[in-house]
Design a protein around this motif. Structure first.
Motif, short mmCIF file in Angstrom:
data_model
loop_
_atom_site.label_atom_id
_atom_site.label_comp_id
_atom_site.label_asym_id
_atom_site.label_seq_id
_atom_site.Cartn_x
_atom_site.Cartn_y
_atom_site.Cartn_z
N UNK B 54 24.43 68.53 49.86
CA UNK B 54 23.58 67.50 50.46
C UNK B 54 22.81 66.76 49.38
N UNK B 55 22.29 67.51 48.38
CA UNK B 55 21.55 66.85 47.30
C UNK B 55 22.45 65.89 46.55
N UNK B 56 23.71 66.31 46.28
CA UNK B 56 24.64 65.42 45.57
C UNK B 56 24.93 64.16 46.37
N UNK B 57 25.03 64.33 47.70
CA UNK B 57 25.29 63.16 48.54
C UNK B 57 24.11 62.20 48.50
N UNK B 58 22.89 62.77 48.60
CA UNK B 58 21.71 61.91 48.66
C UNK B 58 21.53 61.19 47.34
N UNK B 59 21.89 61.85 46.23
CA UNK B 59 21.77 61.19 44.92
C UNK B 59 22.66 59.96 44.83
N UNK B 60 23.77 59.97 45.58
CA UNK B 60 24.67 58.80 45.51
C UNK B 60 24.27 57.70 46.46
N UNK B 61 23.26 57.95 47.32
CA UNK B 61 22.83 56.92 48.27
C UNK B 61 22.42 55.66 47.52
N UNK B 62 22.84 54.52 48.06
CA UNK B 62 22.39 53.26 47.48
C UNK B 62 23.27 52.77 46.34
N UNK B 63 24.20 53.60 45.84
CA UNK B 63 25.12 53.11 44.82
C UNK B 63 26.09 52.13 45.46
N UNK B 64 26.67 51.27 44.62
CA UNK B 64 27.54 50.26 45.21
C UNK B 64 28.88 50.86 45.64
N UNK B 65 29.50 50.18 46.60
CA UNK B 65 30.77 50.65 47.14
C UNK B 65 31.84 50.66 46.06
N UNK B 66 32.62 51.73 46.03
CA UNK B 66 33.59 51.89 44.95
C UNK B 66 34.76 52.72 45.48
N UNK B 67 35.96 52.44 45.00
CA UNK B 67 37.07 53.31 45.34
C UNK B 67 37.59 53.95 44.08
N UNK B 68 38.21 55.11 44.24
CA UNK B 68 38.75 55.81 43.09
C UNK B 68 39.92 56.66 43.55
N UNK B 69 40.47 57.46 42.65
CA UNK B 69 41.65 58.27 42.95
C UNK B 69 42.75 57.38 43.54
N UNK B 70 43.10 56.35 42.77
CA UNK B 70 44.16 55.41 43.18
C UNK B 70 43.87 54.82 44.55
N UNK B 71 42.60 54.56 44.83
CA UNK B 71 42.24 53.88 46.06
C UNK B 71 42.22 54.76 47.29
N UNK B 72 42.33 56.08 47.12
CA UNK B 72 42.37 56.92 48.32
C UNK B 72 40.99 57.37 48.76
N UNK B 73 40.03 57.43 47.83
CA UNK B 73 38.68 57.88 48.19
C UNK B 73 37.75 56.69 48.06
N UNK B 74 36.92 56.49 49.07
CA UNK B 74 35.99 55.38 49.01
C UNK B 74 34.57 55.92 49.11
N UNK B 75 33.69 55.36 48.30
CA UNK B 75 32.28 55.75 48.42
C UNK B 75 31.51 54.55 48.95
N UNK B 76 31.06 54.64 50.16
CA UNK B 76 30.17 53.61 50.68
C UNK B 76 29.07 54.30 51.47
N UNK B 77 28.09 53.55 51.87
CA UNK B 77 26.93 54.16 52.51
C UNK B 77 27.31 54.87 53.80
N UNK B 78 28.23 54.25 54.55
CA UNK B 78 28.65 54.86 55.81
C UNK B 78 29.27 56.24 55.56
N UNK B 79 30.20 56.29 54.60
CA UNK B 79 30.87 57.56 54.31
C UNK B 79 29.89 58.62 53.85
N UNK B 80 28.94 58.23 52.97
CA UNK B 80 27.97 59.22 52.48
C UNK B 80 27.11 59.73 53.61
N UNK B 81 26.65 58.83 54.49
CA UNK B 81 25.78 59.26 55.58
C UNK B 81 26.54 60.18 56.53
#
Lengths: 116, 485
Positions: B54-81
């Motif tokens: 949970x702490x790791x997730x909250x630390x990523x809050x507010x970072x800009x949307x980004x994809x990685x792992x050849x576009x399979x994983x996305x980090x956005x606010x919705x996903x983190x929440x």
């Protein structure tokens, strides 16, 4: 192979899938139901491979690197489906064994303890 | 040469998921090192792992949307929440599990690793736009849940519910996969972001494949989220499975399905002429059916099962509203509602878990009588949860429904909003009945029918009840935090 059109593979896939669905609905033994689900998954695999070979094949002249990637995605998916199906079998047969030990019978018509 | 083929990967994006998985492995090792001892150590290890995730997730809050792992994983606010909601759900479930499992005489240590790994699958579904990763996440979630549903091996009810859940779950993943195959055939990839583009191509073959594939995908996900025609397994499985597993299934499992459905409808906005009427009908039927059938139930776990079906209908309204205008209606409603639903559902199942005693558990509505004499705290918490599930102030359930209502009106879904209001009024009848039974002061006081009151269960109830009220009081800072942009 070039004589068989894509539509034939898709039709066979659809037929296998429907057979599986009908089997799940009408059969009574969990083992047979399970086999029907496997049939559905194999129909899916056939569909994936047919699309990968015909729709996005990198071997056809003029197709690009992107098409190659598309074909690879479909083939990759088939491998994952097979692995997951194997994992499901392990757990499913375990559950069926546990039920057999409890009541010496696995007919799903007799599973009516839960109703409201 | 190798260097150029390696896609650029950002490992920190999957760190929370990896943390939960490692915590599961660690818990399993603890179980092997100290077999047959009490499981408190394992519980603590699991909770610490979830807290760090949970702490790791909250630390990523507010970072800009980004994809990685050849576009399979996305980090956005919705996903983190949504991942955070999954972690909170798992943590709250584990908190009241130990006392319940001991009363039920199934104190297996492997319960906790399985639950953590199941959470891993749910988190994977929350942070991807790729159908392959979604499928693998769904299966990780489900396979662990099949085992958990049948973990009480000597109980016929438990095994029956495990078999029903397993057969219908596998059947549903068949539909889901056939849907993926057709979408793949239409778009040439496994990412859902290609759906809109392929639809715009106006090629009738591609459009037919897409429509067919999307319908099958919605059926597969609808099974997991228990929408109306695909809900039959829900009450049976919820009744037969151990109460803490039911709490987990009803919250974390559904959260994951909603999260992916949210992204799927968002990327299929171009096709809304096809899916919006169909899903609208499903939402209406789900809300009405769940609430009306719940009125006739005699088992409290079945009542909550039907209530969770109707709540799935409410959330579906929010998903449709967002999918129709992703630009205008944000994800806040879904996040807030899922969070509040998770808290109140786990809380009420924690109270119900008190009905287990000495290996036996009878969960009829009448068994709730006398809870007030047994424990005032638990009874008061149960009343709070029922008020919240009903959707009355001062609880988060009220605000959640209000938000969905607003979204539905903003998206021109007046009929859905009306049905939502009407079915909420219908639902008051059975929620009030439970609240009345719990608060009865003159009920038969058979103290034996309740478990020894364990502090962990009590703390879980109180924490959930406080959180349900706090989520209403601190509504605006909470939504700002969860959707910080």
């Amino acid at each position: 192979m070039s004589g068989v059109p894509l539509a034939a593979y898709l039709a066979l896939g659809l037929f296998m899938f429907m057979t599986g669905v009908v089997g799940v609905v009408i059969r009574r033994s969990p083992i047979v139901i399970f086999m029907c689900i496997e049939l559905m998954l194999n129909a899916v695999n056939l569909t994936f491979l047919a699309f990968a070979r015909y729709q996005f094949s990198p071997m056809v002249a003029g197709n690009s690197f992107k098409e190659g990637q598309s074909a690879m995605a479909g083939q990759m998916m088939v491998i994952f489906v097979m692995a997951v199906a194997a994992a499901e079998v392990a757990v499913g047969l375990g559950i069926i064994m546990a039920i057999f030990r409890l009541r010496d019978n696995i007919d799903i018509d007799e599973m009516n303890l839960l109703k409201g | 040469m190798i260097q150029t083929l390696m896609p650029n990967t950002n490992w920190s994006m999957v760190l929370p998921i990896a943390m939960v998985a490692v915590a599961g492995i660690f818990a399993l090792i603890l179980e092997m090192l100290f077999p047959k001892r009490d499981n408190n150590l394992i519980v603590w290890a699991s909770q610490i792992g979830l807290l760090m995730a949970a702490a790791m997730l909250i630390r990523q809050f507010g970072l800009e949307t980004e994809t990685s792992f050849a576009g399979t994983i996305i980090r956005d606010q919705f996903g983190l929440a949504m991942q955070l909601v999954c972690v909170i759900g798992a943590s709250a479930t584990i908190a009241f599990s130990e006392g319940y499992l001991r009363e039920k005489k199934i104190p297996f240590g492997e319960f906790y690793p399985l639950m953590l790994w199941s959470t891993v699958g749910a988190m994977m579904m929350c942070c991807t736009e790729n159908l392959l990763v979604m499928f693998v996440g769904l299966e990780i979630l489900s396979i662990a849940l099949y085992v958990l549903a049948g973990i009480s091996r000597v109980e016929e009810k438990g095994e029956e519910s495990a078999l029903k859940y397993f057969l219908l779950g596998a059947f549903a993943s068949g539909f889901l996969l056939y849907g993926i195959a057709n979408v793949y055939g239409a778009t040439g990839g496994l990412g859902i972001e290609g759906i809109g583009l392929a639809w715009e191509s106006k090629d009738p073959n591609v459009q037919a494949l897409l429509a067919f594939g999307l319908a099958l995908l919605l059926i597969g996900l609808g099974f997991k989220a228990s929408f109306f025609p695909f809900h039959q397994w829900t009450p049976d499985v919820y009744q037969g499975a151990p109460t803490n597993v039911t709490a987990f299934m009803a919250t974390v499992g559904k959260t994951a399905a909603f999260a992916f459905l949210f992204r799927l409808l968002e990327s299929a906005t171009a096709m809304q002429a096809i899916w919006a009427p169909a899903l609208g009908l499903i939402a209406v039927l789900t809300m009405l059916y769940g609430n009306i059938v719940a009125l006739m139930q005699k088992d409290v776990k079945r009542v909550l099962g039907y209530s969770s079906i109707s709540h799935a209908g409410y959330i579906l309204v929010a998903l449709i509203a967002h999918g129709k205008n992703p630009g205008r209606i944000g994800p806040e409603t879904v996040i807030y509602y899922v969070l509040s639903y998770t808290l109140m559902t786990i809380g009420s199942f924690a109270v119900i878990s008190l009905l287990a005693h000495d290996g036996k558990e009878s969960t009829g509505l009448d068994d709730l009588r006398g809870l007030w004499q047994r424990s005032r705290v638990a009874a008061a918490c149960m009343v709070v949860f029922m008020v919240s599930l009903m959707g009355l102030p001062p609880t988060s359930g009220f605000f959640g429904k209000l938000l969905i209502f607003q979204d539905a009106l903003n998206a021109d879904l007046l009929p859905l909003a009306v049905v939502l209001a009407v079915s909420s009024i219908v639902s008051a009848a059975y929620y009030l009945n439970i609240a009345r039974l719990v608060a009865l002061t003159d009920g038969p006081t058979e103290e034996i029918s309740f478990a020894r009151f364990r502090p962990a269960i009590q703390n879980t109830c109180v924490l959930c009840a406080v959180a349900v009220i706090a989520a209403m009081v601190f509504y605006s800072p909470l939504t700002q935090f969860l959707s910080s942009r």
